[in-house]
Design a protein around this motif. Structure first.
Motif, PDB file in Angstrom:
ATOM      1  N   GLN A 226       0.843  -1.195   0.000  1.00 51.67           N
ATOM      2  CA  GLN A 226       0.000   0.000   0.000  1.00 51.67           C
ATOM      3  C   GLN A 226       0.878   1.246   0.000  1.00 51.67           C
ATOM      4  OE1 GLN A 226      -2.611   0.234   3.358  1.00 51.67           O
ATOM      5  NE2 GLN A 226      -3.569   2.135   2.690  1.00 51.67           N
ATOM      6  N   VAL A 227       0.569   2.146  -0.914  1.00 49.84           N
ATOM      7  CA  VAL A 227       1.355   3.371  -1.030  1.00 49.84           C
ATOM      8  C   VAL A 227       0.837   4.403  -0.032  1.00 49.84           C
ATOM      9  CG1 VAL A 227       2.014   5.272  -2.540  1.00 49.84           C
ATOM     10  CG2 VAL A 227       1.818   2.944  -3.462  1.00 49.84           C
ATOM     11  N   GLN A 228       1.776   5.014   0.683  1.00 49.85           N
ATOM     12  CA  GLN A 228       1.415   6.100   1.591  1.00 49.85           C
ATOM     13  C   GLN A 228       2.428   7.224   1.478  1.00 49.85           C
ATOM     14  OE1 GLN A 228       0.977   4.186   5.551  1.00 49.85           O
ATOM     15  NE2 GLN A 228      -1.131   4.935   5.477  1.00 49.85           N
ATOM     16  N   LEU A 229       1.916   8.449   1.428  1.00 56.82           N
ATOM     17  CA  LEU A 229       2.729   9.650   1.552  1.00 56.82           C
ATOM     18  C   LEU A 229       2.168  10.401   2.749  1.00 56.82           C
ATOM     19  CD1 LEU A 229       2.924  10.899  -2.160  1.00 56.82           C
ATOM     20  CD2 LEU A 229       4.569   9.487  -0.938  1.00 56.82           C
ATOM     21  N   VAL A 230       2.976  10.592   3.770  1.00 59.92           N
ATOM     22  CA  VAL A 230       2.498  11.185   5.013  1.00 59.92           C
ATOM     23  C   VAL A 230       3.263  12.470   5.291  1.00 59.92           C
ATOM     24  CG1 VAL A 230       2.133  10.856   7.476  1.00 59.92           C
ATOM     25  CG2 VAL A 230       1.894   8.908   5.908  1.00 59.92           C
TER      26      VAL A 230
ATOM     27  N   ALA B 161       7.008  11.591   4.269  1.00 56.97           N
ATOM     28  CA  ALA B 161       7.606  10.259   4.299  1.00 56.97           C
ATOM     29  C   ALA B 161       6.799   9.333   3.402  1.00 56.97           C
ATOM     30  CB  ALA B 161       7.635   9.731   5.721  1.00 56.97           C
ATOM     31  N   ALA B 162       7.480   8.673   2.482  1.00 59.07           N
ATOM     32  CA  ALA B 162       6.818   7.791   1.522  1.00 59.07           C
ATOM     33  C   ALA B 162       7.087   6.332   1.864  1.00 59.07           C
ATOM     34  CB  ALA B 162       7.318   8.078   0.121  1.00 59.07           C
ATOM     35  N   SER B 163       6.078   5.509   1.602  1.00 59.14           N
ATOM     36  CA  SER B 163       6.239   4.066   1.738  1.00 59.14           C
ATOM     37  C   SER B 163       5.442   3.379   0.636  1.00 59.14           C
ATOM     38  CB  SER B 163       5.771   3.592   3.115  1.00 59.14           C
ATOM     39  OG  SER B 163       4.415   3.910   3.330  1.00 59.14           O
ATOM     40  N   GLY B 164       5.876   2.191   0.281  1.00 57.99           N
ATOM     41  CA  GLY B 164       5.166   1.434  -0.739  1.00 57.99           C
ATOM     42  C   GLY B 164       5.549   1.777  -2.166  1.00 57.99           C
TER      43      GLY B 164
ATOM     44  N   VAL C  95       6.387   9.243 -12.681  1.00 54.21           N
ATOM     45  CA  VAL C  95       6.193   7.821 -12.976  1.00 54.21           C
ATOM     46  C   VAL C  95       4.709   7.547 -12.777  1.00 54.21           C
ATOM     47  CG1 VAL C  95       6.737   5.451 -12.314  1.00 54.21           C
ATOM     48  CG2 VAL C  95       8.517   7.224 -12.216  1.00 54.21           C
ATOM     49  N   PHE C  96       4.096   6.810 -13.737  1.00 59.77           N
ATOM     50  CA  PHE C  96       2.667   6.505 -13.593  1.00 59.77           C
ATOM     51  C   PHE C  96       2.484   5.293 -12.699  1.00 59.77           C
ATOM     52  CE2 PHE C  96      -1.682   6.727 -14.746  1.00 59.77           C
ATOM     53  CZ  PHE C  96      -2.136   5.422 -14.750  1.00 59.77           C
ATOM     54  N   PRO C  97       1.502   5.336 -11.770  1.00 58.31           N
ATOM     55  CA  PRO C  97       0.671   6.492 -11.416  1.00 58.31           C
ATOM     56  C   PRO C  97       1.370   7.428 -10.428  1.00 58.31           C
ATOM     57  CG  PRO C  97       0.022   4.608 -10.105  1.00 58.31           C
ATOM     58  CD  PRO C  97       1.123   4.128 -11.021  1.00 58.31           C
ATOM     59  N   ASN C  98       0.874   8.660 -10.366  1.00 58.94           N
ATOM     60  CA  ASN C  98       1.338   9.600  -9.350  1.00 58.94           C
ATOM     61  C   ASN C  98       0.595   9.332  -8.043  1.00 58.94           C
ATOM     62  OD1 ASN C  98       1.674  12.555 -11.513  1.00 58.94           O
ATOM     63  ND2 ASN C  98       2.737  10.626 -11.471  1.00 58.94           N
ATOM     64  N   TYR C  99       1.174   9.817  -6.950  1.00 57.41           N
ATOM     65  CA  TYR C  99       0.547   9.644  -5.643  1.00 57.41           C
ATOM     66  C   TYR C  99       0.586  10.964  -4.882  1.00 57.41           C
ATOM     67  CZ  TYR C  99       1.185   4.688  -6.658  1.00 57.41           C
ATOM     68  OH  TYR C  99       1.148   3.448  -7.249  1.00 57.41           O
ATOM     69  N   TRP C 100      -0.481  11.191  -4.101  1.00 56.64           N
ATOM     70  CA  TRP C 100      -0.600  12.392  -3.276  1.00 56.64           C
ATOM     71  C   TRP C 100      -0.653  12.008  -1.803  1.00 56.64           C
ATOM     72  CZ3 TRP C 100      -0.625  17.400  -5.049  1.00 56.64           C
ATOM     73  CH2 TRP C 100      -0.841  17.608  -6.411  1.00 56.64           C
ATOM     74  N   GLY C 101      -0.122  12.891  -0.972  1.00 56.72           N
ATOM     75  CA  GLY C 101      -0.328  12.771   0.457  1.00 56.72           C
ATOM     76  C   GLY C 101      -1.652  13.398   0.855  1.00 56.72           C
ATOM     77  N   GLN C 102      -1.941  13.332   2.158  1.00 61.95           N
ATOM     78  CA  GLN C 102      -3.237  13.817   2.643  1.00 61.95           C
ATOM     79  C   GLN C 102      -3.219  15.303   2.976  1.00 61.95           C
ATOM     80  OE1 GLN C 102      -1.004  12.437   4.585  1.00 61.95           O
ATOM     81  NE2 GLN C 102      -0.955  13.821   6.345  1.00 61.95           N
ATOM     82  N   GLY C 103      -2.044  15.875   3.042  1.00 65.48           N
ATOM     83  CA  GLY C 103      -1.916  17.306   3.288  1.00 65.48           C
ATOM     84  C   GLY C 103      -1.654  17.658   4.741  1.00 65.48           C
ATOM     85  N   THR C 104      -1.002  18.797   4.929  1.00 67.35           N
ATOM     86  CA  THR C 104      -0.765  19.341   6.269  1.00 67.35           C
ATOM     87  C   THR C 104      -1.035  20.841   6.228  1.00 67.35           C
ATOM     88  OG1 THR C 104       0.814  19.458   8.115  1.00 67.35           O
ATOM     89  CG2 THR C 104       1.729  19.704   5.905  1.00 67.35           C
ATOM     90  N   GLN C 105      -1.734  21.336   7.234  1.00 67.71           N
ATOM     91  CA  GLN C 105      -2.142  22.738   7.258  1.00 67.71           C
ATOM     92  C   GLN C 105      -1.000  23.620   7.732  1.00 67.71           C
ATOM     93  OE1 GLN C 105      -5.287  24.277   6.469  1.00 67.71           O
ATOM     94  NE2 GLN C 105      -4.052  26.138   6.714  1.00 67.71           N
ATOM     95  N   VAL C 106      -0.769  24.689   6.993  1.00 65.59           N
ATOM     96  CA  VAL C 106       0.171  25.737   7.400  1.00 65.59           C
ATOM     97  C   VAL C 106      -0.614  27.038   7.495  1.00 65.59           C
ATOM     98  CG1 VAL C 106       2.169  27.120   6.722  1.00 65.59           C
ATOM     99  CG2 VAL C 106       2.196  24.631   6.395  1.00 65.59           C
ATOM    100  N   THR C 107      -0.572  27.651   8.664  1.00 69.42           N
ATOM    101  CA  THR C 107      -1.265  28.914   8.884  1.00 69.42           C
ATOM    102  C   THR C 107      -0.262  29.951   9.358  1.00 69.42           C
ATOM    103  OG1 THR C 107      -3.311  27.760   9.492  1.00 69.42           O
ATOM    104  CG2 THR C 107      -3.124  30.081  10.114  1.00 69.42           C
ATOM    105  N   VAL C 108      -0.173  31.042   8.616  1.00 68.74           N
ATOM    106  CA  VAL C 108       0.746  32.129   8.956  1.00 68.74           C
ATOM    107  C   VAL C 108      -0.104  33.313   9.415  1.00 68.74           C
ATOM    108  CG1 VAL C 108       2.641  33.581   8.178  1.00 68.74           C
ATOM    109  CG2 VAL C 108       2.325  31.300   7.192  1.00 68.74           C
ATOM    110  N   SER C 109      -0.019  33.603  10.699  1.00 66.29           N
ATOM    111  CA  SER C 109      -0.873  34.641  11.275  1.00 66.29           C
ATOM    112  C   SER C 109      -0.271  35.139  12.570  1.00 66.29           C
ATOM    113  CB  SER C 109      -2.276  34.085  11.533  1.00 66.29           C
ATOM    114  OG  SER C 109      -3.082  35.046  12.192  1.00 66.29           O
TER     115      SER C 109
END
Length: 115
Positions: free
Chosen positions: A1-5, A23-26, A100-114
């Protein structure tokens, strides 16, 4: 299973710094170009920076001189060092394994500048 965290996001004051990690795995990390993208509320997702398998870099004009992308193949990890942060850098930041096909995305991390 591919994971990007992704990790390292948070709340920071203008002018501050953050370091994001992905961090990527899979996957065979070394054969992928790795990118950081971001999406602000109400806006389209946009490219922030890419590091190729050969160590070439490409940055959005809006972050040149402030952000640095790097990769550590031994740890299957890509980083984004963000300095001199501005309010307009506020977004969800995503990493992407691409080139490289397929591409993979992570779930995202919030950055707030305030302040």
């Amino acid at each position: 299973q591919v994971q990007l965290v992704e990790s390292g996001g948070g709340l920071v004051q203008p002018g501050g710094s953050l370091r994001l990690s992905c961090a990527a795995s899979g996957i065979i990390f070394s054969i992928y170009d790795m990118g950081w993208y971001r999406q602000a509320p109400g806006k389209q997702r946009e490219l922030v920076a890419i590091v190729s398998t050969g160590g070439n870099f490409n940055y959005a004009n809006s972050v040149k001189g402030r952000f640095t992308i790097s990769r550590e193949n031994a740890k299957n990890t890509v980083y984004l060092q963000m300095n001199s942060l501005k309010s307009e850098d506020t977004a969800v930041y995503y990493c992407r394994a691409q080139g490289v096909f397929p591409n993979y995305w992570g779930q995202g991390t919030q950055v707030t500048v305030s302040s």
